[in-house]
Design a protein around this motif. Sequence first.
Motif, PDB file in Angstrom:
ATOM      1  N   TRP A 288      -3.305   3.995  -7.641  1.00  0.00           N
ATOM      2  CA  TRP A 288      -2.148   3.110  -7.548  1.00  0.00           C
ATOM      3  C   TRP A 288      -2.497   1.854  -6.763  1.00  0.00           C
ATOM      4  CZ3 TRP A 288       2.190   1.289  -9.233  1.00  0.00           C
ATOM      5  CH2 TRP A 288       2.866   0.367  -8.429  1.00  0.00           C
ATOM      6  N   ASN A 289      -3.123   2.016  -5.612  1.00  0.00           N
ATOM      7  CA  ASN A 289      -3.461   0.868  -4.766  1.00  0.00           C
ATOM      8  C   ASN A 289      -4.524  -0.012  -5.422  1.00  0.00           C
ATOM      9  OD1 ASN A 289      -1.714   1.556  -2.510  1.00  0.00           O
ATOM     10  ND2 ASN A 289      -3.099   3.285  -2.206  1.00  0.00           N
ATOM     11  N   ILE A 290      -5.422   0.612  -6.183  1.00  0.00           N
ATOM     12  CA  ILE A 290      -6.411  -0.156  -6.933  1.00  0.00           C
ATOM     13  C   ILE A 290      -5.721  -1.036  -7.972  1.00  0.00           C
ATOM     14  CG2 ILE A 290      -8.282   0.042  -8.620  1.00  0.00           C
ATOM     15  CD1 ILE A 290      -9.134   2.619  -7.139  1.00  0.00           C
ATOM     16  N   TYR A 291      -4.861  -0.421  -8.761  1.00  0.00           N
ATOM     17  CA  TYR A 291      -4.163  -1.183  -9.801  1.00  0.00           C
ATOM     18  C   TYR A 291      -3.276  -2.269  -9.192  1.00  0.00           C
ATOM     19  CZ  TYR A 291      -0.494  -2.464 -13.030  1.00  0.00           C
ATOM     20  OH  TYR A 291       0.400  -3.188 -13.761  1.00  0.00           O
ATOM     21  N   ASP A 292      -2.559  -1.925  -8.139  1.00  0.00           N
ATOM     22  CA  ASP A 292      -1.657  -2.908  -7.547  1.00  0.00           C
ATOM     23  C   ASP A 292      -2.423  -4.111  -7.018  1.00  0.00           C
ATOM     24  OD1 ASP A 292       1.210  -3.394  -6.794  1.00  0.00           O
ATOM     25  OD2 ASP A 292       0.288  -3.598  -4.813  1.00  0.00           O
TER      26      ASP A 292
ATOM     27  N   TYR B 162       0.833  -1.198   0.000  1.00  0.00           N
ATOM     28  CA  TYR B 162       0.000   0.000   0.000  1.00  0.00           C
ATOM     29  C   TYR B 162       0.866   1.246   0.000  1.00  0.00           C
ATOM     30  CZ  TYR B 162      -3.147   3.633   1.781  1.00  0.00           C
ATOM     31  OH  TYR B 162      -3.853   4.801   1.949  1.00  0.00           O
ATOM     32  N   GLN B 163       0.504   2.215  -0.850  1.00  0.00           N
ATOM     33  CA  GLN B 163       1.130   3.529  -0.847  1.00  0.00           C
ATOM     34  C   GLN B 163       0.082   4.578  -0.480  1.00  0.00           C
ATOM     35  OE1 GLN B 163       4.779   3.827  -3.835  1.00  0.00           O
ATOM     36  NE2 GLN B 163       2.875   3.675  -4.959  1.00  0.00           N
ATOM     37  N   ASP B 164       0.375   5.369   0.536  1.00  0.00           N
ATOM     38  CA  ASP B 164      -0.523   6.447   0.920  1.00  0.00           C
ATOM     39  C   ASP B 164      -0.563   7.466  -0.220  1.00  0.00           C
ATOM     40  OD1 ASP B 164      -1.696   8.764   1.957  1.00  0.00           O
ATOM     41  OD2 ASP B 164      -0.931   8.417   3.970  1.00  0.00           O
ATOM     42  N   PRO B 165      -1.711   7.697  -0.840  1.00  0.00           N
ATOM     43  CA  PRO B 165      -1.759   8.602  -1.992  1.00  0.00           C
ATOM     44  C   PRO B 165      -1.458  10.054  -1.654  1.00  0.00           C
ATOM     45  CG  PRO B 165      -3.978   7.932  -1.363  1.00  0.00           C
ATOM     46  CD  PRO B 165      -3.031   7.094  -0.558  1.00  0.00           C
TER      47      PRO B 165
ATOM     48  N   GLY C 267     -12.520  -5.436  -2.637  1.00  0.00           N
ATOM     49  CA  GLY C 267     -12.620  -5.624  -1.193  1.00  0.00           C
ATOM     50  C   GLY C 267     -12.889  -4.300  -0.500  1.00  0.00           C
ATOM     51  N   SER C 268     -12.048  -3.946   0.474  1.00  0.00           N
ATOM     52  CA  SER C 268     -12.251  -2.715   1.242  1.00  0.00           C
ATOM     53  C   SER C 268     -11.479  -1.518   0.678  1.00  0.00           C
ATOM     54  CB  SER C 268     -11.827  -2.940   2.698  1.00  0.00           C
ATOM     55  OG  SER C 268     -10.454  -3.295   2.766  1.00  0.00           O
ATOM     56  N   ILE C 269     -10.854  -1.677  -0.475  1.00  0.00           N
ATOM     57  CA  ILE C 269     -10.023  -0.617  -1.055  1.00  0.00           C
ATOM     58  C   ILE C 269     -10.905   0.485  -1.634  1.00  0.00           C
ATOM     59  CG2 ILE C 269      -8.335  -0.083  -2.859  1.00  0.00           C
ATOM     60  CD1 ILE C 269      -7.281  -2.931  -2.536  1.00  0.00           C
ATOM     61  N   SER C 270     -10.603   1.720  -1.296  1.00  0.00           N
ATOM     62  CA  SER C 270     -11.343   2.876  -1.803  1.00  0.00           C
ATOM     63  C   SER C 270     -11.215   2.955  -3.318  1.00  0.00           C
ATOM     64  CB  SER C 270     -10.803   4.158  -1.159  1.00  0.00           C
ATOM     65  OG  SER C 270     -11.421   5.290  -1.725  1.00  0.00           O
ATOM     66  N   ASN C 271     -12.334   3.218  -3.989  1.00  0.00           N
ATOM     67  CA  ASN C 271     -12.322   3.182  -5.459  1.00  0.00           C
ATOM     68  C   ASN C 271     -12.409   4.567  -6.078  1.00  0.00           C
ATOM     69  OD1 ASN C 271     -15.041   3.620  -4.784  1.00  0.00           O
ATOM     70  ND2 ASN C 271     -15.773   2.634  -6.669  1.00  0.00           N
TER      71      ASN C 271
END
Length: 389
Positions: A192-196, A24-27, A182-186
């Motif tokens: 970045w976190n979505i793609y990863d 995870y990278q903090d955007p 899942g719980s990832i913000s869209n």
Amino acid sequence: MVNTTAGLIGVVLLARHGDRTEYYQDPNTFNSTQAYITPLGSQQEFDLGSFLRDTYLNPDSPSFIQNISADVVNIDQLAVRADAGGGNVILDSAYALLQGLYPPTKKSEMTLADGQTIIPPLGGYQYVPVQSLEFWQAPSLTSWMDCEYFQLHLGRVYTTSAFTNMSIAAQPFLTALKPYLGSISNNLTNIWNIYDHVNVQYTHNKTYYEALPATFLEQARYYANWVQNNVFTDTAQDGVGHISIRTLLPEVFWALGNMTLPSNKVKISIQEIDYKPFISLFSVTNATVTDPDIAGIADYASVVAFELSQNSQGQHEVSMKFKNGTQDSEFRQLKMFGNTSITLNSLIHELATITINSTVNWCFSCNQTVLRGCSVFNYSADPFLHPGT
């Protein structure tokens, strides 16, 4: 024109790590969690090392490096540095690359005083030292982290009209993708976190691989490329959006400059890094002007090569080539400032003013006075902190 008939003097390589676990990278800061290399990532890096061996250590190659030890490694001819933070993925990638560059060989045997012949373990495994750079030691390989001006830059990127328009365009896709996150913000800021997440799950989770609609990974990559290219570039060469390469360029220049000296022994310099410096490098050298498709996230096990040679006038020239992970079978010639090769002096002249070559310069460039060793420096004469001085 580069004279390649006599081979190269040396090469500086910027290599991206291989496949890894999700992280995870903090955007809002791009601080990240730890990640670890996978067996796939190790193989990708090994294959990259083998490719580099065929390119630079094969006497029949036009890019063969003059006077290099091709089979048994001479550790004085290699300088390898890797980011050691955030888990083992980058450091272990460097070791896997070196296994391919200098594979085991029985030629590395030695004979003891009593006549006994010894071959290193694993059929002649060759041990190449790697300098690991921890996050707290210097900002050279992770210069965006804890950089206050970079965080301000992120805020500007996320509030531009272009970003707003792209968010609107991406929303139908991000809504359709939500069941697979899942719980990832869209939202686009978190792309970045979505793609990863999608990429890691699609690669390693069979159920996810079979369930994900056909174009979703490609679409996630498209939006991630767009955002990352905006985050790690800037409108000016010396902008903080380019900071990931601005702290790495001094090492590149130093290595290339040393290779021109008669007393120099190093033939190959390797920096094992994350994807971010690739984006900034292609921007500051104007490589994306002639090759716009290289903008965005370089694939795992990608590599940029700065090849050093000497032309017929005796000038040292540098050529920049790129291999985008496993999707490219060969190097691709890139242009720097519109040229396939330029003199080393010209390259340094073009970029020297934007480099950040010390921790104290990074502290001033990032408005950081406390973290990453910045608290030891004197800021009393800083006109930004003390107007009127």
